[in-house]
Design an enzyme around this catalytic site. Structure first.
Site, mmCIF file in Angstrom:
data_model
loop_
_atom_site.group_PDB
_atom_site.id
_atom_site.type_symbol
_atom_site.label_atom_id
_atom_site.label_comp_id
_atom_site.label_asym_id
_atom_site.label_seq_id
_atom_site.Cartn_x
_atom_site.Cartn_y
_atom_site.Cartn_z
ATOM 1 N N GLU A 1 0.836 -1.212 0.000
ATOM 2 C CA GLU A 1 0.000 0.000 0.000
ATOM 3 C C GLU A 1 0.864 1.252 0.000
ATOM 4 O OE1 GLU A 1 -3.745 -0.136 1.972
ATOM 5 O OE2 GLU A 1 -3.286 1.703 3.084
ATOM 6 N N ALA B 1 -8.488 12.100 3.327
ATOM 7 C CA ALA B 1 -9.741 12.462 3.988
ATOM 8 C C ALA B 1 -10.461 13.553 3.213
ATOM 9 C CB ALA B 1 -9.457 12.945 5.413
ATOM 10 N N HIS C 1 -8.100 3.409 -3.860
ATOM 11 C CA HIS C 1 -9.004 3.590 -2.733
ATOM 12 C C HIS C 1 -10.067 4.641 -3.083
ATOM 13 C CE1 HIS C 1 -6.439 1.958 0.807
ATOM 14 N NE2 HIS C 1 -6.074 1.382 -0.318
ATOM 15 N N ARG D 1 -15.752 3.471 3.837
ATOM 16 C CA ARG D 1 -16.509 4.620 4.319
ATOM 17 C C ARG D 1 -15.579 5.809 4.492
ATOM 18 N NH1 ARG D 1 -18.452 5.886 10.340
ATOM 19 N NH2 ARG D 1 -16.260 6.516 10.314
ATOM 20 N N ASP E 1 -12.572 7.901 7.136
ATOM 21 C CA ASP E 1 -12.595 8.569 8.436
ATOM 22 C C ASP E 1 -13.072 10.010 8.293
ATOM 23 O OD1 ASP E 1 -11.529 6.327 9.667
ATOM 24 O OD2 ASP E 1 -9.463 6.988 9.317
ATOM 25 N N ALA F 1 -20.051 1.963 4.087
ATOM 26 C CA ALA F 1 -19.183 1.397 3.049
ATOM 27 C C ALA F 1 -19.945 0.440 2.141
ATOM 28 C CB ALA F 1 -17.995 0.693 3.696
ATOM 29 N N HIS G 1 -13.444 -1.414 15.658
ATOM 30 C CA HIS G 1 -13.388 -0.113 14.994
ATOM 31 C C HIS G 1 -13.738 0.973 16.010
ATOM 32 C CE1 HIS G 1 -14.748 3.254 12.502
ATOM 33 N NE2 HIS G 1 -14.031 2.744 11.528
ATOM 34 N N GLN H 1 -7.075 -3.649 9.146
ATOM 35 C CA GLN H 1 -6.295 -2.596 9.787
ATOM 36 C C GLN H 1 -5.058 -3.242 10.406
ATOM 37 O OE1 GLN H 1 -5.227 0.463 10.048
ATOM 38 N NE2 GLN H 1 -7.298 1.212 10.361
#
Length: 297
Positions: A23, A57, A83, A113, A115, A134, A158, A185
């Site tokens: 990533e 974000a 993403h 979804r 942050d 999501a 979460h 995560q």
């Protein structure tokens, strides 16, 4: 029914092969971009299943993410996965972004979804005319027939979830909406991953779940990140890293060793592969691979 274009991670796993993926994040300046492309070229030799490019974000890196994923698709042998988050976008804007990705030849998507702009522990406020969950984005992307879709999973609760069971319910919902695999995560206990997979299987969902790996190269930084996203750094891990306080070289080596041990334990437990959070640098990831001495088969 097959959704989208190209070979999926599910196909690879069904063939009995392991998935290794990396990533990246869109850099903020030219120096960062040069570092990213050096890393891309160095990791290309490992022939990963895919490489993913994160999305800032509120869509703050939308154009850079699209540009980087397009360039990876055009100039390398790598399969790019873009993403996309619900944050800060209307449904119409999300539709346009999906069209832009497809037009750029990017047909693998990580649907999230996302942050809130104030961080993962901030209260979620939907964008007017946008999406809230999501699974809605998964449904939207799947309906285009253009994408193979991945989603996020959480071995530890979460930040906005009431329970681990709720997280498993959400992951099952995303799978039924069209997601083909999940990436977790970061976490530091193999048992947390194994328990997550068991909860998902109990819900009749068989999608592959890739563990997300973040080596501890800086204990303070990892602790801060863990507090934000709800990931605990276990006491035994802290003790091993802290024993090298004042010696950054040996501390880094211990972090690499810990990550390699976790990876080996996960693969032994049946994980279908590993997903590395590279921070746009290849050295730590390459060192972990060398310690593991793993292959896809």
């Amino acid at each position: 029914m097959t959704i989208g274009r190209g070979r999926s991670l599910t196909d690879l796993v069904r063939e009995g092969r392991r998935s290794f993926s990396f990533e990246f994040f869109p850099p903020k300046d030219e120096a960062g971009e040069a570092q990213l492309w050096e890393t891309v070229r160095e990791l290309e030799a490992y022939e990963p299943s895919f490489v993913s490019v994160t999305y800032g974000a509120g869509g703050s890196s939308r154009d850079r993410t699209l540009r980087i994923t397009r360039r990876i698709a055009e100039e390398t042998s790598l399969l790019p996965m873009a993403h996309l988050t619900c944050v800060g976008h209307t449904r119409e804007e999300l539709g346009q972004i999906l069209d832009d990705y497809a037009a750029a030849g990017v047909h693998h998507l990580m649907a999230l979804r996302g942050d809130p702009e104030d961080g993962p522990r901030a209260e979620w406020t939907p964008t007017p005319g946008g999406l809230t969950h999501a699974h809605e984005l998964v449904e939207m992307a799947a309906a285009t027939g253009q994408f193979r879709i991945g989603v996020a999973a959480f071995p530890e609760t979460h930040p906005s979830s009431p329970s681990l069971d709720h997280d498993a319910d959400v992951l099952a919902l995303k799978a039924r909406a069209g997601a083909e695999f999940a990436v977790t995560q970061m976490f530091f206990r193999a048992a947390d991953y194994v328990d997550l997979v068991e909860r998902v299987r109990e819900r009749g969902v068989e999608l592959p779940v890739l563990p997300g790996i973040m080596p501890i190269l800086n204990l303070a930084a990892i602790r801060r990140q863990g507090e934000l996203i709800g990931t605990e750094v276990p006491a035994d891990v802290v003790a091993r890293i802290a024993a090298h306080e004042g010696d950054p070289v040996s501390m880094r080596a211990e972090g690499i060793a810990l990550a390699a041990e976790l990876c080996a334990e996960l693969l032994d437990a049946g994980a279908p592969g590993l997903h590395f959070y590279t921070l746009n640098r290849s050295r730590a990831t390459r060192e972990i691979f060398e310690k593991l001495d793993v292959a896809r088969g």
